[in-house]
Design an enzyme around this catalytic site. Structure first.
Site, PDB file in Angstrom:
ATOM      1  N   GLU A 251     -11.758 -16.748 -41.223  1.00  0.00           N
ATOM      2  CA  GLU A 251     -12.243 -17.503 -40.066  1.00  0.00           C
ATOM      3  C   GLU A 251     -12.843 -16.483 -39.115  1.00  0.00           C
ATOM      4  O   GLU A 251     -12.135 -15.678 -38.526  1.00  0.00           O
ATOM      5  CB  GLU A 251     -11.108 -18.284 -39.417  1.00  0.00           C
ATOM      6  CG  GLU A 251     -11.606 -19.379 -38.479  1.00  0.00           C
ATOM      7  CD  GLU A 251     -11.505 -18.989 -37.022  1.00  0.00           C
ATOM      8  OE1 GLU A 251     -12.547 -18.549 -36.468  1.00  0.00           O
ATOM      9  OE2 GLU A 251     -10.421 -19.104 -36.447  1.00  0.00           O
ATOM     10  N   CYS A 285     -13.210 -18.160 -30.476  1.00  0.00           N
ATOM     11  CA  CYS A 285     -14.196 -18.263 -31.555  1.00  0.00           C
ATOM     12  C   CYS A 285     -15.005 -19.543 -31.470  1.00  0.00           C
ATOM     13  O   CYS A 285     -16.153 -19.592 -31.916  1.00  0.00           O
ATOM     14  CB  CYS A 285     -13.498 -18.168 -32.909  1.00  0.00           C
ATOM     15  SG  CYS A 285     -12.190 -19.398 -33.147  1.00  0.00           S
TER      16      CYS A 285
END
Length: 482
Positions: A251, A285
């Site tokens: 990720e 993120c």
């Protein structure tokens, strides 16, 4: 100052004074944490401890693992003050962001506990007479987990909870930016009943990370790897994993667009954009990186958005304001570079600007063009740009014109229209009439393109951290052709 020791085989390993590092408080410059700089021998010891613990933990009942993880959630919640103190001193978090980390991380542990009985297989019809064919999921082995600093409790727990739930043992490589915060997670799990070696923690000097990670990936007992962090580092980890034919869940970075169509709920879109752009100083993120607004409503949207952004004040996190500090001066330097590049090339600054410290005020740019760094680079900070579009095709092109594909959002009162637009966005996650920053413990979380591959959360994580085996029961008297 606190000491973060290695945690191997259920034991805190006394600091070797010759191999220690320090993490400084980004605001005060004082030493926040002194932590162990592990050697390759330490890394091997941690994996070996996890290997030795694997047979018993993988054979334990779902009820036992559920009990341990549920108790860990309670302990983690009870130690909220410890996590808040660690996050404030190590990474400059506000108490609100740290508290949210604890809350969502405890939910992740409870969700993982609930998933222990959801590791299922199936009976598959066989073309072979007298044969019973089954697909069965089994724990994979030792899992190497690597979590970042920006949401350290959430992402640290996420890295280990589901691997543990399905019967794996874990080595967590903590971030050198928040070693104490990550160590606290392991302490909660061990106190809750994870046997010695089930959860281990390795910390390291920054320059030693490549060698230590390679050592652990190459260890024969490591069967699964997960990493959350930058795309550049994730690519290097993927290379080592590929060399060793080992699956890795990644990720990575993002450049999340929030698209506001002309029929959107204006105030709702502004609220979502402000939250998505500036929560945790934009160091998430999923942070909104491109605010794309229909030209028909852009003036009003921009006025409201800038007013809200200007009212947010970044300060020392101990002052309990809405925004804290950046994680370090390297972030300040990088953000200053993005702002200067944009202004030099013709962008207009509406609020904020450059900074000479880690306290960086919300900054909004307009008149940004594709040749400016801010258009393509992930800011990972409170520097954001508003873009105008005249057609949906233009909005879609700008939304997808990026190497990343983690999160996105679309605002429109016409949900069918928004759904059709969302279907064309290249991202692993898309929210309609909600912010780009959103996570729930049981949802499939991950990206496409250079934002990585694989999914954390819920049943998707079961598939990531187990092996699927084909098992048959056959007639011993069956016919053979030779």
């Amino acid at each position: 100052m606190t000491d973060a020791q290695l945690f191997i085989g259920g034991q805190h390993i006394k600091l070797d004074e010759a191999r220690t590092c320090t993490r400084l408080d980004p605001v005060t410059g004082d030493v926040a944490t002194r932590f162990a700089a592990a050697t390759t021998s330490d890394a091997e010891a941690a994996v070996n401890a996890a290997k030795e613990a694997f047979p018993a933990w993988s054979a334990s009942t779902p009820a036992h693992r559920r009990e341990v993880l549920s108790k860990a959630a309670d302990i983690l919640s009870a130690r909220a003050a410890d996590f808040i103190n660690a996050m404030q001193s190590e990474i400059g978090s506000t108490a609100g962001w740290a508290g949210f980390n604890v809350m969502l991380a405890s939910q992740m542990l409870r969700e993982a506990a609930a998933m222990t009985t959801q590791v299922k297989g199936e009976i598959i019809p066989s073309n072979k007479p007298g044969s019973l064919s089954m697909a069965v999921r089994k724990p994979a082995g030792v899992c190497l987990a690597m979590a970042p600093w920006n949401a350290p409790v959430i992402l640290g727990v996420r890295a280990v909870a589901m691997p543990l739930a399905v019967g794996n043992t874990v080595v967590l490589k903590s971030s050198e930016t928040c070693p104490m915060t990550h160590l606290l997670i392991a302490e909660c799990l061990h106190e809750a009943g994870c046997a010695d070696g089930v959860i281990n923690v390795i910390s390291n000097a920054p320059e030693d990370a490549p060698e230590l990670v390679r050592t652990m990936i190459e260890h024969s007992a490591v069967r699964r790897i997960n990493f959350t962090g930058s795309t550049n580092v994730g690519r290097e980890i993927a290379k080592v994993a590929a060399e060793n034919l080992k699956p890795v869940l990644l990720e990575l970075g993002g450049k999340a667009p929030l698209v506001v169509l002309e029929d959107a709920d204006m105030d709702g879109a502004v609220n979502a954009a402000v939250f998505g752009c500036f929560m945790n100083q934009g160091q998430i993120c999923m942070s909104t990186e491109r605010v794309l607004v229909s030209s028909a409503i852009a003036d009003e949207f921009t006025r409201k958005f800038v007013a809200r952004a200007a009212a947010l004040v970044a300060a020392d996190p101990r002052e309990n304001g809405p925004l804290g500090s950046l994680v370090g001066m390297a972030s300040t330097t990088r953000l200053n570079g993005l702002v200067k590049d944009a202004l030099d090339k013709g962008a207009t600054l509406l609020t904020g600007g450059t900074s000479d410290s880690v306290i960086y005020q919300p900054t909004v740019l307009v008149d940004v063009t594709e040749d400016m760094r801010i258009f393509s680079e992930e800011s990972f900070g409170p520097v954001k740009a508003i873009y105008r579009f005249d057609t949906e095709e233009e909005a879609l092109r700008m939304a997808n014109d990026t190497q990343y594909g983690l999160s996105a959002a679309v605002f429109s009162k016409d949900v069918s229209r928004a759904q059709a637009f969302a279907d064309k966005i290249e991202s692993g996650i898309c929210h309609i009439n909600g912010p780009t920053v959103h996570d729930e413990a049981h949802m499939p979380f991950g990206g496409v393109k250079n934002s990585g591959h694989g999914r954390f959360g819920g049943t998707a994580a079961i598939y990531e951290f187990t092996e699927l085996r084909w098992i048959t029961i056959e007639d011993p008297a069956q016919h053979y052709p030779i």
